[in-house]
Design a protein around this motif. Structure first.
Motif, PDB file in Angstrom:
ATOM      1  N   PHE A   9      -5.811   6.297  -4.151  1.00  0.00           N
ATOM      2  CA  PHE A   9      -4.987   4.977  -4.257  1.00  0.00           C
ATOM      3  C   PHE A   9      -5.132   3.988  -3.515  1.00  0.00           C
ATOM      4  N   ALA A  10      -6.111   4.060  -2.606  1.00  0.00           N
ATOM      5  CA  ALA A  10      -6.002   2.728  -1.583  1.00  0.00           C
ATOM      6  C   ALA A  10      -6.517   1.546  -2.341  1.00  0.00           C
ATOM      7  N   ALA A  11      -6.074   0.455  -1.895  1.00  0.00           N
ATOM      8  CA  ALA A  11      -6.317  -0.913  -2.493  1.00  0.00           C
ATOM      9  C   ALA A  11      -6.985  -1.584  -1.402  1.00  0.00           C
ATOM     10  N   ASP A  12      -8.127  -2.798  -1.769  1.00  0.00           N
ATOM     11  CA  ASP A  12      -8.633  -3.557  -1.072  1.00  0.00           C
ATOM     12  C   ASP A  12      -8.286  -4.753  -1.468  1.00  0.00           C
ATOM     13  N   VAL A  13      -7.967  -5.743  -0.364  1.00  0.00           N
ATOM     14  CA  VAL A  13      -7.816  -7.231  -0.653  1.00  0.00           C
ATOM     15  C   VAL A  13      -9.176  -7.650  -0.799  1.00  0.00           C
ATOM     16  N   PHE A  14      -9.443  -8.353  -1.969  1.00  0.00           N
ATOM     17  CA  PHE A  14     -10.541  -8.944  -2.141  1.00  0.00           C
ATOM     18  C   PHE A  14     -10.469 -10.666  -2.169  1.00  0.00           C
ATOM     19  N   GLY A  15      -9.603 -11.132  -2.014  1.00  0.00           N
ATOM     20  CA  GLY A  15      -9.431 -12.608  -2.109  1.00  0.00           C
ATOM     21  C   GLY A  15      -8.069 -13.180  -2.013  1.00  0.00           C
ATOM     22  N   PHE A  16      -7.884 -14.779  -1.622  1.00  0.00           N
ATOM     23  CA  PHE A  16      -6.392 -15.258  -1.859  1.00  0.00           C
ATOM     24  C   PHE A  16      -6.775 -16.584  -2.409  1.00  0.00           C
ATOM     25  N   ALA A  17      -5.764 -17.011  -3.111  1.00  0.00           N
ATOM     26  CA  ALA A  17      -5.646 -18.184  -4.090  1.00  0.00           C
ATOM     27  C   ALA A  17      -4.533 -18.833  -4.138  1.00  0.00           C
ATOM     28  N   GLN A  18      -4.475 -19.931  -4.193  1.00  0.00           N
ATOM     29  CA  GLN A  18      -3.273 -21.119  -4.201  1.00  0.00           C
ATOM     30  C   GLN A  18      -2.471 -20.914  -5.312  1.00  0.00           C
ATOM     31  N   GLY A  19      -1.217 -21.344  -5.281  1.00  0.00           N
ATOM     32  CA  GLY A  19      -0.320 -21.005  -6.204  1.00  0.00           C
ATOM     33  C   GLY A  19       0.543 -20.086  -5.754  1.00  0.00           C
ATOM     34  N   GLN A  56       0.741  -1.343   0.076  1.00  0.00           N
ATOM     35  CA  GLN A  56      -0.157  -0.133  -0.011  1.00  0.00           C
ATOM     36  C   GLN A  56       0.852   1.334  -0.004  1.00  0.00           C
ATOM     37  N   ALA A  57       2.054   1.113   0.714  1.00  0.00           N
ATOM     38  CA  ALA A  57       2.950   2.381   0.652  1.00  0.00           C
ATOM     39  C   ALA A  57       3.390   2.568  -0.490  1.00  0.00           C
ATOM     40  N   ILE A  58       3.617   1.492  -1.529  1.00  0.00           N
ATOM     41  CA  ILE A  58       4.223   1.663  -2.684  1.00  0.00           C
ATOM     42  C   ILE A  58       3.134   2.368  -3.687  1.00  0.00           C
ATOM     43  N   PHE A  97       1.623 -17.873  -2.928  1.00  0.00           N
ATOM     44  CA  PHE A  97       0.350 -17.578  -2.044  1.00  0.00           C
ATOM     45  C   PHE A  97      -0.064 -16.117  -2.839  1.00  0.00           C
ATOM     46  N   LYS A  98      -1.226 -16.228  -3.534  1.00  0.00           N
ATOM     47  CA  LYS A  98      -1.554 -15.050  -4.205  1.00  0.00           C
ATOM     48  C   LYS A  98      -2.523 -14.201  -3.504  1.00  0.00           C
ATOM     49  N   ILE A  99      -2.278 -13.090  -3.432  1.00  0.00           N
ATOM     50  CA  ILE A  99      -3.114 -11.946  -3.049  1.00  0.00           C
ATOM     51  C   ILE A  99      -3.881 -11.127  -4.025  1.00  0.00           C
ATOM     52  N   LYS A 100      -5.100 -10.937  -3.751  1.00  0.00           N
ATOM     53  CA  LYS A 100      -5.959 -10.223  -4.930  1.00  0.00           C
ATOM     54  C   LYS A 100      -6.377  -9.078  -4.491  1.00  0.00           C
ATOM     55  N   PHE A 101      -5.852  -7.953  -5.245  1.00  0.00           N
ATOM     56  CA  PHE A 101      -6.103  -6.507  -4.894  1.00  0.00           C
ATOM     57  C   PHE A 101      -6.817  -5.799  -5.976  1.00  0.00           C
ATOM     58  N   ARG A 102      -7.716  -4.999  -5.585  1.00  0.00           N
ATOM     59  CA  ARG A 102      -8.676  -4.034  -6.352  1.00  0.00           C
ATOM     60  C   ARG A 102      -8.612  -2.739  -5.967  1.00  0.00           C
ATOM     61  N   SER A 103      -8.846  -1.722  -6.470  1.00  0.00           N
ATOM     62  CA  SER A 103      -9.371  -0.638  -6.192  1.00  0.00           C
ATOM     63  C   SER A 103     -10.210  -0.383  -5.234  1.00  0.00           C
ATOM     64  N   ALA A 104      -9.921   0.571  -4.049  1.00  0.00           N
ATOM     65  CA  ALA A 104     -11.107   0.609  -3.127  1.00  0.00           C
ATOM     66  C   ALA A 104     -12.143   1.365  -3.323  1.00  0.00           C
ATOM     67  N   SER A 127      10.409   2.970  -0.921  1.00  0.00           N
ATOM     68  CA  SER A 127       9.253   2.091  -0.459  1.00  0.00           C
ATOM     69  C   SER A 127       9.609   0.700  -1.358  1.00  0.00           C
ATOM     70  N   LEU A 128      10.022   1.119  -2.710  1.00  0.00           N
ATOM     71  CA  LEU A 128      10.323  -0.145  -3.657  1.00  0.00           C
ATOM     72  C   LEU A 128      11.520  -0.868  -2.899  1.00  0.00           C
ATOM     73  N   ILE A 129      12.694  -0.125  -2.742  1.00  0.00           N
ATOM     74  CA  ILE A 129      13.778  -0.769  -2.199  1.00  0.00           C
ATOM     75  C   ILE A 129      13.309  -1.618  -0.913  1.00  0.00           C
ATOM     76  N   LYS A 130      12.426  -1.053   0.013  1.00  0.00           N
ATOM     77  CA  LYS A 130      11.945  -1.681   1.151  1.00  0.00           C
ATOM     78  C   LYS A 130      11.139  -2.894   0.956  1.00  0.00           C
ATOM     79  N   MET A 131      10.570  -2.933  -0.189  1.00  0.00           N
ATOM     80  CA  MET A 131       9.753  -4.324  -0.769  1.00  0.00           C
ATOM     81  C   MET A 131      11.084  -5.458  -1.090  1.00  0.00           C
ATOM     82  N   LEU A 132      11.944  -4.671  -1.880  1.00  0.00           N
ATOM     83  CA  LEU A 132      13.045  -5.877  -2.117  1.00  0.00           C
ATOM     84  C   LEU A 132      13.752  -6.356  -0.753  1.00  0.00           C
ATOM     85  N   GLY A 133      13.877  -5.564   0.058  1.00  0.00           N
ATOM     86  CA  GLY A 133      14.737  -6.099   1.203  1.00  0.00           C
ATOM     87  C   GLY A 133      13.626  -6.906   2.044  1.00  0.00           C
ATOM     88  N   PHE A 134      12.388  -6.698   2.129  1.00  0.00           N
ATOM     89  CA  PHE A 134      11.554  -7.468   2.691  1.00  0.00           C
ATOM     90  C   PHE A 134      11.390  -8.768   1.964  1.00  0.00           C
TER      91      PHE A 134
END
Length: 382
Positions: free
Chosen positions: A182-192, A157-159, A194-201, A247-254
């Motif tokens: 810019f806010a995003a909502d998570v509307f589902g998870f799926a196998q494969g 979300q920070a990115i 670990f897949k996180i499904k985002f959509r515009s809030a 924030s992008l570099i922080k994602m790489l580190g994470f």
């Protein structure tokens, strides 16, 4: 009797021929049109499937014939579309436990061109993004540690926020401080992985577009694509700099810390197929090792024009009321600076403050706090 709701359409010809559906408690079914027809419309044959088998079907790993010929549960249902709502079907249990051979679909019918992300964007009429985290614990089942999931959601979300604000500034339509379009909502998870499904809030515009969220996904895709080439990735980070680069570099580190590769797909309703990119853990670590040595990428410079409301020279604290947005900004002198606030005119003069903005994260809550450090200033007018 079961009530099924149509989900993803796999084959369409005048009307849906093959699709996935869900019952009232979320169990999944594959539904296939039959040769039988009535005054109320065609009859569909339905069979229950696990999420794993549904994914195998939609990615071309198994044939449609296999789903009905070798079901996971020997139970079939016959369904018809409700007159009031074409996405809803009422079913009754079939009187057979082995699917009739003469009704089986032909050999070799697989769905290799199915694009779940583009299909979902069209169905929801908004921009969506599916992000798969290839964490070790997801190798054999849809699992992820809660701390890893929570940490990634915060970073994602920070990115999105930083990329959205940067794109808006470039388009000369800057977002206001309290604008969270810019806010995003998570509307589902799926196998494969670990897949996180985002959509515009927020609701889409008349074209089914979520412009701010779409701009962020476009830029994030650009970064992930450039990350395969270290020089290109550094060049991209130099163009965005500051909080966005941080924030992008922080994602790489994470991702490096959690030994997780990443696979992102996104689409809006106008796209016939999703845009995709992937980075494996070795590529992530190689880029992160270079990025964390480049402290110049993460500095964010902020210039404020306004009237000084407070100038405490001994404490090194200040406040200024911006002439641009009438907001009050406060901060302190950059620690390594010898700058003095002595003699500064309060209220009756316009100054230009050039500051370094740093973001600090509160460990307990993950909340971000912005701090402004004054590097230099000059009086513009009385």
């Amino acid at each position: 009797m079961k009530i099924l709701t149509q989900d993803l359409v796999l084959l369409f010809y005048d009307i849906p021929q093959v699709f996935l559906a869900k019952d009232q408690v979320g169990c999944m079914y594959v539904c296939m049109i039959s040769d039988e027809d009535t005054k109320r419309g065609p009859i569909y044959s339905c069979v229950a499937v696990s999420p794993t088998r549904a994914m195998m079907l939609t990615t071309g790993e198994i044939e449609l014939r296999t789903v009905f010929e070798s079901p996971e549960m020997p139970e079939f249902h016959l369904a018809q579309i409700c007159a009031e709502d074409a996405s809803v079907m009422v079913t009754e249990r079939a009187d057979y436990t082995t699917f009739p051979v003469d009704s089986l679909p032909g050999l070799g019918l697989i769905f290799t061109d199915f694009d779940e992300v583009a299909q979902t964007a069209a169905e929801l009429n908004t921009t969506v993004s599916f992000v798969s985290l290839e964490v070790p614990e997801a190798a054999h089942s849809a699992r992820i540690r809660s701390a890893t999931l929570g940490g990634f959601l915060f970073i994602f979300q920070a990115i999105v926020k930083n990329l959205s604000r940067g794109a808006a500034r470039t388009a000369k339509r800057p977002l206001k401080r309290d604008d969270d379009s810019f806010a995003a909502d998570v509307f589902g998870f799926a196998q494969g992985s670990f897949k996180i499904k985002f959509r515009s809030a927020y609701p889409s515009d008349i074209n089914g577009e979520s412009p701010v969220f779409t701009a962020a996904m476009t830029q994030m895709q650009k970064f992930l694509a450039s990350a395969l080439n270290t020089a290109a990735a550094i060049e991209y980070l130099q163009t965005v700099k500051g909080h966005t680069a941080s924030s992008l570099i922080k994602m790489l580190g994470f991702l490096s810390e959690h030994s997780a590769g990443i696979h992102m797909e996104w689409a809006n309703p106008s796209m016939s197929s999703a845009s995709k990119s992937r980075l494996d853990i070795d590529e992530i670590r190689q880029l992160y090792d270079v990025c964390r040595q480049r402290t110049d990428l993460t500095f964010q410079e902020v210039v404020i024009h306004g009237r000084v409301d407070l100038a405490a020279d001994k404490a090194g604290n200040w406040k200024i009321i911006s002439e641009d947005d009438l907001e009050t900004y406060s901060g302190e002198i950059l620690p390594e600076s010898s700058l003095s606030l002595s003699g500064m005119v309060i209220t009756n003069a316009i100054y230009e403050f050039t500051c370094e903005e740093r973001i600090e994260t509160v460990p307990a809550t993950g909340r971000e706090i912005k701090r402004l450090f004054l590097k230099r200033y000059k009086k513009i007018s009385n």
